[in-house]
Design an enzyme around this catalytic site. Sequence first.
Site, short mmCIF file in Angstrom:
data_model
loop_
_atom_site.label_atom_id
_atom_site.label_comp_id
_atom_site.label_asym_id
_atom_site.label_seq_id
_atom_site.Cartn_x
_atom_site.Cartn_y
_atom_site.Cartn_z
NE ARG A 12 2.81 4.19 0.46
CZ ARG A 12 3.39 2.77 0.73
NH1 ARG A 12 5.06 1.92 0.81
NH2 ARG A 12 2.76 2.04 2.15
CG ASP A 13 2.51 -0.23 -0.19
OD1 ASP A 13 4.04 -1.09 -0.97
OD2 ASP A 13 2.20 -1.40 0.54
CG HIS A 205 -0.58 -1.13 4.44
ND1 HIS A 205 -0.85 -0.79 3.65
CD2 HIS A 205 0.14 -2.33 3.96
CE1 HIS A 205 0.29 -1.19 2.26
NE2 HIS A 205 0.75 -2.08 2.48
CG HIS A 207 1.30 -6.50 1.63
ND1 HIS A 207 1.94 -6.65 0.45
CD2 HIS A 207 1.32 -5.45 1.89
CE1 HIS A 207 2.56 -5.55 0.36
NE2 HIS A 207 1.77 -4.54 1.24
CB CYS A 238 7.09 -4.15 0.75
SG CYS A 238 8.62 -3.40 2.30
CG ASN A 247 -0.67 -3.31 -0.85
OD1 ASN A 247 0.17 -3.63 -0.73
ND2 ASN A 247 -0.59 -2.39 0.28
#
Length: 305
Positions: A12-13, A205, A207, A238, A247
């Site tokens: 996803r990310d 979460h 980065h 993002c 990430n």
Amino acid sequence: MSALEIVEVGPRDGYQGIGPFIPTERKIALLERLAGAGLTRIEIGSFVSASALPQMRDTAEILAACATLPAVRPQVLVPSERRGRDAVAAGAPCLVFVLSVSEAHNRNNVRRSPEESAEEYERLLAAIPADVAIRLDLATSFDCPFEGRIPEETTLALLDRLVTAKPEAEICLCDTTGRADPAHVASLFAQAKRAFPQVAAWALHAHDTYGLGLANVHAAYREGVRVFDASFAGLGGCPFAPGATGNVATEDVVWMFERMGVATGIDLDALVAVAREGAALPGGLSGGRVRAALSAGPNACAPAT
């Protein structure tokens, strides 16, 4: 039995900012390989506008394919009640509802205020079956690309409303820009855990924009956090947070914890192999260190015994 849980968010990310469309078949093949490495909880995509994030337009197809991948426990990200309903209708067993602490980032991301997104979250909770698992991602918990560092009391104030809505939801504090530091991470988690002891599980979460992703993971771990998002090959960034890069790399997180003697349940060799493929995706922005280190030679970074 692993002492912590790593949530693989690369599909996803890691993919959402990639321009060239990754064929659905390849996404499913990579899912199979990630699961084969021991990564079972995987964020497979998001139910969002296909015009805003075209890479995510096949999330429903990938979710359907997960029925043939029994090892995979899929979760999907949703930013609104409408998208959450769509995901449940498509068979999603776990929703990740995202909203931002920062007014500017939330408006840039979903065109509404954080308070309006909190109302959406409450409506979604009332609309979906009780057996659908819920995770709450609180973006810009530490820092915003438009407003800078977020005061801890601002994050805690929004949490006060959100925790009340569903105390049993897993809550993830997100370093959206990668500008958090270990002291900030430790302080915010310590305060949040004291303020909201009813929360069953906290997650981070992280980065790695400024190279502090692993340090922040370690700081959260020292505060008792046991769920960590990571992206294979360090893929990510993002689209709604200018300047944010990938990430923290899953292989780096696994390497660190295994060196510390903390079991992850992940086969690092198998993970590194799929991470190499992920790093080669056209248009992908990869990161991390362990993948390159283990490629230097068989004894360059032998695991601790």
